[in-house]
Structures are given as C-alpha cells and as structure tokens.
Design a protein around this motif. Structure first.
Motif, PDB file in Angstrom:
ATOM      1  N   ILE A   5       0.837  -1.205   0.000  1.00 16.97           N
ATOM      2  CA  ILE A   5       0.000   0.000   0.000  1.00 16.97           C
ATOM      3  C   ILE A   5       0.872   1.255   0.000  1.00 16.97           C
ATOM      4  N   GLU A   6       1.914   1.231   0.805  1.00 16.95           N
ATOM      5  CA  GLU A   6       2.810   2.386   0.867  1.00 16.95           C
ATOM      6  C   GLU A   6       3.475   2.645  -0.484  1.00 16.95           C
ATOM      7  N   LEU A   7       3.842   1.583  -1.176  1.00 21.23           N
ATOM      8  CA  LEU A   7       4.540   1.729  -2.451  1.00 21.23           C
ATOM      9  C   LEU A   7       3.624   2.131  -3.601  1.00 21.23           C
ATOM     10  N   TYR A   8       2.415   1.575  -3.628  1.00 20.30           N
ATOM     11  CA  TYR A   8       1.617   1.667  -4.841  1.00 20.30           C
ATOM     12  C   TYR A   8       0.332   2.481  -4.731  1.00 20.30           C
ATOM     13  N   ALA A   9      -0.251   2.598  -3.545  1.00 18.92           N
ATOM     14  CA  ALA A   9      -1.568   3.235  -3.438  1.00 18.92           C
ATOM     15  C   ALA A   9      -1.465   4.742  -3.634  1.00 18.92           C
ATOM     16  N   ARG A  10      -2.166   5.244  -4.642  1.00 19.75           N
ATOM     17  CA  ARG A  10      -2.199   6.679  -4.911  1.00 19.75           C
ATOM     18  C   ARG A  10      -3.589   7.042  -5.437  1.00 19.75           C
ATOM     19  N   ALA A  11      -4.108   8.160  -4.991  1.00 28.26           N
ATOM     20  CA  ALA A  11      -5.351   8.674  -5.572  1.00 28.26           C
ATOM     21  C   ALA A  11      -5.007   9.337  -6.896  1.00 28.26           C
ATOM     22  N   THR A  12      -5.713   8.961  -7.946  1.00 31.01           N
ATOM     23  CA  THR A  12      -5.459   9.525  -9.270  1.00 31.01           C
ATOM     24  C   THR A  12      -6.741  10.139  -9.827  1.00 31.01           C
ATOM     25  N   PRO A  13      -6.630  11.122 -10.703  1.00 28.10           N
ATOM     26  CA  PRO A  13      -7.828  11.744 -11.278  1.00 28.10           C
ATOM     27  C   PRO A  13      -8.727  10.711 -11.940  1.00 28.10           C
ATOM     28  N   THR A 178      -1.823   1.761  -9.354  1.00 32.92           N
ATOM     29  CA  THR A 178      -2.139   2.696  -8.265  1.00 32.92           C
ATOM     30  C   THR A 178      -3.632   2.717  -7.967  1.00 32.92           C
ATOM     31  N   ASP A 179      -4.471   2.582  -9.016  1.00 33.47           N
ATOM     32  CA  ASP A 179      -5.919   2.478  -8.808  1.00 33.47           C
ATOM     33  C   ASP A 179      -6.249   1.277  -7.920  1.00 33.47           C
ATOM     34  N   VAL A 180      -5.660   0.142  -8.271  1.00 30.68           N
ATOM     35  CA  VAL A 180      -5.942  -1.100  -7.542  1.00 30.68           C
ATOM     36  C   VAL A 180      -5.596  -0.948  -6.067  1.00 30.68           C
ATOM     37  N   TRP A 181      -4.401  -0.454  -5.792  1.00 31.92           N
ATOM     38  CA  TRP A 181      -3.959  -0.386  -4.396  1.00 31.92           C
ATOM     39  C   TRP A 181      -4.618   0.751  -3.631  1.00 31.92           C
ATOM     40  N   PHE A 183      -7.758   1.554  -4.048  1.00 31.30           N
ATOM     41  CA  PHE A 183      -9.045   0.963  -3.685  1.00 31.30           C
ATOM     42  C   PHE A 183      -8.875   0.018  -2.495  1.00 31.30           C
ATOM     43  N   ILE A 184      -7.850  -0.821  -2.533  1.00 29.16           N
ATOM     44  CA  ILE A 184      -7.596  -1.760  -1.437  1.00 29.16           C
ATOM     45  C   ILE A 184      -7.396  -1.007  -0.124  1.00 29.16           C
ATOM     46  N   ALA A 185      -6.596   0.048  -0.175  1.00 27.78           N
ATOM     47  CA  ALA A 185      -6.314   0.817   1.036  1.00 27.78           C
ATOM     48  C   ALA A 185      -7.558   1.529   1.548  1.00 27.78           C
TER      49      ALA A 185
END
Length: 251
Positions: A5-13, A178-181, A183-185
């Motif tokens: 999550i730390e590496l990949y999770a990002r909110a994107t437009p 980043t979308d996937v992670w 959402f997971i987070a």
C-alpha cells in the motif's frame, strides 16, 4: 501501513468514476447473464478489488478459483479469509487427481523447468482443464486482467466473446496499479501478504518469485522463459471483440 500500500496506493484523477463504471459494468453483466455468470479469481490484488465490489453491491455473480495443488499457503489462507469477511462462497476447482499423479510420475515434481511445452502442459492440467469445468453451463465470466500488466495485454478489451460464445469481461482493463492499491487501502480489502514481499503477480509456488526494483510486474512469473511465452493458457483463446453494447471502456 503495509509495504504494498505504501509503495503503490495513490489517488489519481478519475478514480471514483472508474470505480463507479466498473460496478455498473458488473451489475449490467449480472443482469444480462442472470445465474450464469462467474468471476474466476486467483485472489491477486485485482481480483480482491472485484470481490469487494461484488460483495459491496450484492451482485449475483458466482466466485470460482482454481485450486491447482501448487498454490502458496498464503493464497490458500486468503480464500478462507475472503469467504469469512465477505460472506461469499468461493467454488474451488481442482485438477483431475489421476491425471496429476500420472503426469508427475512421468515428468517429476517440477516439469515446468524442463521445457516450455511441459510447463504449458502442467498449466493445462492444473488450470485450463479445471477452468473448462468451472465455466461449463455459464454464459459469461469475469477476470481481473489489466492492460498495464504486460505487453501481451496492452490491447485488452473490456469485453469480448470467447470461442465458446461466452462473454468475457475484464472490468479493470483500464485501471492502473495505483488504482488497484488505492481501492484496497481505502476500502480495507484483504490481500495476499506475499504482495508485501514484492510478489506483484502470484501464481503457483514453483512458478512465482519476488521481483527486484525496476523489474516488470510479471517478471516473477515463469522467470526462466522468454516474455512472449509467459501465459498459462487461461487468457489466450478469446476470438473476437464483443458487440459495441458490451464494449464500453472504463477509461
């Protein structure tokens, strides 16, 4: 916070719009194929997103997985955790026991390391044949494939028709990692702890390794083979794009 999550999770437009469109696509498919649609999950990160959406929206889509006999212990544990958390039953489709015994006696415990042909035969035995039984009597199936996963999937359609006339849906085709992670987070979705150990793509234990920094996300799958050989046979048989009504992209 977990490493993945730390590496990949990002909110994107546009993330929330993609989530809404994916849920709408799943609901539409469930309506069109009432009682005859199945989500074939390998319990990877993408598949856990789709499982969460199916559960959140109470969609009548069956869940099925291929219990190959060579899965990681972490994957097996996640099956039970997923059923308990979401109150969903996951069908477990296994290879024919006699065929596995015969194949192993003839080629040993690690036939996939001997040749591409034997690796594909092992995948056929443990994955492709059980999948054919899982899909029998169904008119549609859902996968967690994404275009970003590999060059071979770069043109992946959101919907297509396989050689048996079934609709094959890839609702996350346009999603990024980043979308996937994200959402997971954001939704507290359970996932395989191997993802925290740099396993972005998880298959059978003998055929999966962690990836190094900068490597492709599928570099850990069948790493001894050339890139153009790296498919197990589950997703190489689609023959045509679906009609336009089924092919709206979640861009």
């Amino acid at each position: 916070m977990s490493r993945a999550i730390e590496l990949y999770a990002r909110a994107t437009p546009g993330h929330e719009e993609r989530v809404a469109e994916t849920a709408a696509l799943l609901r539409s498919a469930a309506d069109r194929h009432a009682g005859r649609i199945v989500f074939t999950t390998s319990l990877g990160a993408e598949d856990m997103v789709l499982t969460a959406l199916i559960a959140q929206h109470r969609l009548p889509i069956a869940l099925a997985t291929l219990q190959t006999g060579r899965l990681h212990a972490q994957t097996l544990a996640l099956m039970d955790q997923t059923e308990a958390q979401y109150g969903l039953a996951i069908e477990r489709w296994e290879p024919a026991a006699e065929a596995v015994i015969s194949f192993t006696r003839q080629h040993g415990e690690l036939p996939m390391r001997q040749s591409i042909e034997l690796r594909k035969a092992c995948c056929g035995l443990r994955k492709v044949e059980p999948l054919s039984r899982a899909l029998a009597g169904r008119t549609a199936w859902v996968t967690g494939l994404r275009r970003e996963q590999s060059d071979a999937r770069a043109e992946l359609p959101v919907s297509s028709v396989d050689e048996h006339g079934r609709e094959k849906l890839n609702p996350l085709a346009a999603w990024s990692q980043t979308d996937v992670w994200h959402f997971i987070a954001h939704h507290g979705v359970p996932y395989n702890p191997l993802h925290d150990a740099f396993y972005p793509s998880i298959g059978c234990e003998p055929c999966t390794r962690a990836v190094a920094l900068g490597e492709d996300i599928r570099a850990g799958r069948w790493w001894w083979e050339q890139e153009d050989a790296k498919e197990c046979g589950l997703h190489v048989s689609t023959v045509s794009a679906a009609p336009a009504a089924f092919n709206k992209e979640t861009a």
